[in-house]
Design an enzyme around this catalytic site. Structure first.
Site, short mmCIF file in Angstrom:
data_model
loop_
_atom_site.label_atom_id
_atom_site.label_comp_id
_atom_site.label_asym_id
_atom_site.label_seq_id
_atom_site.Cartn_x
_atom_site.Cartn_y
_atom_site.Cartn_z
N HIS A 32 0.87 -1.19 0.00
CA HIS A 32 0.00 0.00 0.00
C HIS A 32 0.90 1.23 0.00
CE1 HIS A 32 -3.77 2.16 0.84
NE2 HIS A 32 -3.08 2.89 1.68
N ASP A 34 1.18 5.17 0.01
CA ASP A 34 0.43 6.38 0.39
C ASP A 34 1.08 7.64 -0.17
OD1 ASP A 34 -1.78 5.53 2.12
OD2 ASP A 34 -0.20 4.77 3.44
N HIS A 65 -2.55 4.80 -3.02
CA HIS A 65 -3.61 5.58 -2.37
C HIS A 65 -3.27 7.05 -2.53
CE1 HIS A 65 -5.63 6.61 1.79
NE2 HIS A 65 -6.25 7.17 0.78
N ASP A 176 -8.57 1.09 5.78
CA ASP A 176 -7.25 1.71 6.00
C ASP A 176 -7.30 2.66 7.20
OD1 ASP A 176 -4.76 2.93 5.75
OD2 ASP A 176 -5.20 3.90 3.83
C1 DX5 Z 1 -3.21 7.34 6.43
C2 DX5 Z 1 -2.74 6.32 5.42
C3 DX5 Z 1 -2.64 4.95 5.96
C4 DX5 Z 1 -1.67 4.80 7.10
C5 DX5 Z 1 -2.07 3.64 7.92
O1 DX5 Z 1 -3.50 8.53 5.80
O2 DX5 Z 1 -3.62 6.28 4.32
O3 DX5 Z 1 -2.37 4.01 4.93
O4 DX5 Z 1 -0.36 4.67 6.70
O5 DX5 Z 1 -1.24 3.58 9.02
P1 DX5 Z 1 -1.67 2.82 10.34
O6 DX5 Z 1 -1.95 1.38 9.95
O7 DX5 Z 1 -0.49 2.95 11.21
O8 DX5 Z 1 -2.90 3.47 10.87
ZN ZN Z 2 -3.49 4.61 2.85
#
Ligand code: DX5
Ligand code: ZN
Length: 217
Positions: A32, A34, A65, A176
């Site tokens: 994933h 980001d 994402h 997510d």
């Molecule tokens: C937040 C991101 C997520 C994040 C999730 O804006 O889209 O993908 O990295 O991180 P955790 O699992 O630590 O909440």
């Molecule tokens: Zn994300």
């Protein structure tokens, strides 16, 4: 079986290639990725050049994402850089432009998804549901890893499960934000197919055990 998509936001960027090899060997299904622009969300992460480098170093499925404003401006570049699936926030532009972004990604042979922020209602997914391969539900405010899971999003996940089963059963439902071995069970029960986990995977020394614990929650 529940798919696990570790978010590289919590990885060590100084050795991203080996971090990704490690989650691959640990049984992760997707990477994933980001992307944050400091405008759509109050944080800046990584973008096109980093995606290109990762694409060269792994054959894993990369789930991008996009937390950026007006993603239609950059969809081509992210597709060319090696995304396998591109997720667009429905809040990031007009319905027409999000539709346009989806069709550009499709024309480049990519899978597509739409993403909903916590305050966005399920009806906002409807216009896109038949055209996408994934719906991503945020269970934290997008922008940062390591936040707490918002349980009030569970009914939304359940509703989207029903809508997807009715209108586009091949579409995956991804969750997510704040997913760990405890909250994963709630997501699974609500009907999620794919769980993103950043800190709950990269924050642990034993990534295989972390992924297994989330998958089997
Ligand atoms: C937040 C991101 C997520 C994040 C999730 O804006 O889209 O993908 O990295 O991180 P955790 O699992 O630590 O909440
Ligand atoms: Zn994300």
């Amino acid at each position: 079986m529940l798919k696990i998509a570790p978010s590289i936001l919590s990885a060590d960027f100084a050795c991203l290639g080996s971090e990704i090899d490690e989650i691959k060997n640990a049984g992760a299904d997707y990477v994933h990725f980001d992307v944050m622009d400091g405008a759509f969300v109050p944080n800046i992460s990584v973008g096109i050049p980093v995606l290109k480098s990762i694409r060269k170093s792994t054959d894993m499925f990369i789930d991008v994402h996009l937390m950026i404003e007006r993603p239609v401006r950059y969809v081509k570049q992210f597709c060319s850089a090696g995304a396998d699936l591109v997720n667009f926030h429905v809040e990031a532009d007009s319905r027409e432009n999000i539709m346009e972004a989806i069709s550009i990604a499709k024309s480049m042979g990519k899978k597509t998804g739409i993403t909903l922020k916590p305050a966005t209602g399920v009806q906002e997914a409807l216009p896109f549901l038949k055209d996408v391969d994934m719906v991503l539900v945020m269970t934290v405010e997008p922008g940062f890893g390591g936040q707490s899971f918002m349980r009030q999003q569970l009914p939304k996940i359940e509703q989207l499960r029903k809508m997807i089963d009715e209108l586009n059963p091949r579409c995956e439902l991804e969750v997510d934000g704040g997913v760990d071995e405890d909250t994963a069970a709630l997501c699974k029960k609500a009907g999620a197919d794919v769980l993103v986990a950043g800190s709950a995977v990269f924050g642990k020394a034993d990534r295989a055990a972390a992924i297994k614990a989330i998958r089997e929650a």
